[in-house]
Design an enzyme around this catalytic site. Structure first.
Site, PDB file in Angstrom:
ATOM      1  N   PRO A 180     103.520 -16.892  95.389  1.00  0.00           N
ATOM      2  CA  PRO A 180     103.457 -17.017  93.930  1.00  0.00           C
ATOM      3  C   PRO A 180     104.812 -17.093  93.230  1.00  0.00           C
ATOM      4  CG  PRO A 180     103.175 -14.733  94.549  1.00  0.00           C
ATOM      5  CD  PRO A 180     103.340 -15.496  95.841  1.00  0.00           C
ATOM      6  N   ASP A 238     101.315 -30.070 102.138  1.00  0.00           N
ATOM      7  CA  ASP A 238     101.412 -29.440 103.446  1.00  0.00           C
ATOM      8  C   ASP A 238     102.849 -29.694 103.923  1.00  0.00           C
ATOM      9  OD1 ASP A 238     101.407 -28.769 106.088  1.00  0.00           O
ATOM     10  OD2 ASP A 238      99.606 -29.895 106.604  1.00  0.00           O
ATOM     11  N   CYS A 244     105.616 -11.213 106.931  1.00  0.00           N
ATOM     12  CA  CYS A 244     105.370  -9.810 106.605  1.00  0.00           C
ATOM     13  C   CYS A 244     104.358  -9.257 107.611  1.00  0.00           C
ATOM     14  CB  CYS A 244     104.905  -9.653 105.163  1.00  0.00           C
ATOM     15  SG  CYS A 244     103.506 -10.689 104.727  1.00  0.00           S
TER      16      CYS A 244
END
Lengths: 303, 158
Positions: A115, A163, A231
């Protein structure tokens, strides 16, 4: 929170302190934010927050980042004006790893940008100049990316919705590939991570990441720098992906990923019978219980 | 959004002059502030300030920051006035604490007459204690709220 047995089996042998690791996963993350230097300064923000009676602790490894003792920083004037960006600490690491390079770069790609936490940080580090391509494959997430870039006052960005594998063969000075991953390291803020957790899922992410890292590396200019990050704890999505890069692009060189004041840990030397190249030791793992953060992995690759 | 080529795309002719001229005249934002950037047009008169170098790419969603809408007149965006607020030198309405809270939640407010002394009707920068809150429209002694709905916030710390 129920931790899957297989998760324990996989990672408890990799950490220094099994009990501290597992208990940390159930604890809430500290509230943190980054000062948006496009609009303000750390000193200015600190002065305002002291006026609100909020306790701020400057993050030792990043002068623009703070831990706030009050969970309501999102209701502050500074959040409203975009002077601060609420962001998990480890999420600030990839741009920080190439801060110097970003300060000189005029053509940068954030390959999986939504984001926008890292894109806004990259733009600030570029001095809001040059061109930053902030790309994300997910159309639904572009809206949040756009909103956050606007709020931060970012001018130097072009948002694309592709993509990455199909991206034109442009050449960039610096590329961030914060790859889609199984997100195990975000368990302290997303309790539902374990609901969808499976080793099959990890394998799928690993395959996608292996494609993406080759594509990203191929889009680097000579002497350009790529940051690869996830992460998650899974070696299949971290060391194994770097090994795939080294095997297929022998010219790739890993540089040391370290930060003054932040405890990083060694990478995994072997996994599922595969020995990883010594070069991969230059990458860094961040375990949640070492710095009271989320879990993270990152590597700095030079062409 | 038009996106062909590597240089800015702006039409009709004169739009660039109109936007920069307005920002300089109304807010004292000098043209040199925009030297490193290009202007880009999208539908419905939307004007974006973005990087000078934009590669020819498919699937561009946005270039830069929406800074104004041009429909005969120029309407500056809150994004722009928040981003360059520190450089704005005129037509600034300094809000009181209560007025700033009202503005942030999307409300209009009536500024003290001293706060709008010498300011003609038109778009203004709403400021509170040096912080640029965004765009307002001064009309008949009232500041009308121009904040996009998505940006509204019930502030607790100000």
């Amino acid at each position: 929170m129920r931790i899957p047995d297989r998760f324990r089996e996989r990672y408890c042998s990799l950490v220094d302190d099994e009990e501290a690791f597992l208990s940390c996963l159930g604890e809430l993350l500290p509230k943190s934010f980054r000062v948006n230097t496009i609009k303000s300064s750390a000193d200015e923000v600190m002065r305002r927050f002291e006026g609100y009676g909020m306790g701020l602790k400057r993050v030792p490894w990043y002068g623009d980042a703070f831990i706030c003792d009050n969970p309501e920083a999102g209701f502050s004037l500074e959040h409203f004006t975009g002077a601060i960006y609420i962001q998990e600490l480890v999420s600030m690491l990839p741009p920080l790893l190439v801060r110097e390079e970003l300060g000189k770069s005029r053509f940068v790609l954030d390959g999986c940008a939504a984001p926008g936490s890292k894109s806004t940080q990259i733009a600030a580090m570029m001095g809001n100049k040059g061109t930053l391509i902030a790309n994300d494959v997910s159309y639904s997430r572009i809206r949040a990316l756009k909103f956050n870039l606007e709020k931060a006052g970012v001018l130097n960005t072009v948002i694309t919705n592709r993509d990455l594998n199909a991206f034109q063969n442009l050449k960039f000075e610096t590329i961030l590939l914060d790859a889609p991953c199984s997100s195990e390291g975000t368990i302290r803020k997303n309790y539902d991570v374990f609901d969808a957790w499976s080793e099959g899922g990890i394998r799928q992410f690993s395959n996608v990441q292996k494609q993406l890292i080759l594509k990203a590396f191929d889009m680097l200019m000579p002497e350009g720098t790529l940051v690869y990050s996830t992460c998650t704890f899974a070696p299949e999505e971290n060391e194994e992906v770097l090994q795939h890069l080294i095997d297929n692009r022998p010219e790739a060189r890993l540089e040391k990923a370290s930060f003054d004041g932040l405890r990083t840990s060694e990478t995994v030397g072997s996994w599922n019978g595969t020995e990883f190249s010594g070069e991969i030791r230059n990458a860094a793992r961040i375990w949640p219980h070492h710095n009271d953060t989320g879990g993270f992995f990152l590597a700095k690759v030079r062409k | 959004m038009r996106r062909r080529g590597t240089s800015e795309v702006i039409s009709p002719p004169g739009t660039k002059e109109k936007v920069f001229g307005y920002l300089e005249e109304r807010f004292g934002l000098e043209r040199s502030l925009f030297d490193d950037y290009g202007l880009y047009m999208a539908s419905k008169g939307r004007v974006y300030l973005g990087p000078r170098r934009v590669p020819d790419l498919p699937k561009i969603a946005t270039i830069g920051l929406l800074i104004a809408r041009v429909h005969g007149t120029v309407k500056p965006s809150t994004n722009l006035l928040q981003a360059l607020g520190k450089r704005v030198s005129r037509n600034i309405v300094n809000a009181t604490r209560e007025q700033a809270l009202a503005y942030a939640r999307g409300g209009d407010f009536k500024p003290d007459s001293a706060a709008v002394d010498g300011i003609g009707d038109g778009y203004v920068l709403v400021r509170f204690e040096g912080a640029s809150l965004g765009c307002g429209l001064l009309q008949k002694g009232m500041v009308k709220n121009m904040l996009p709905k998505a940006k509204r916030l019930e502030l607790r710390y100000i």
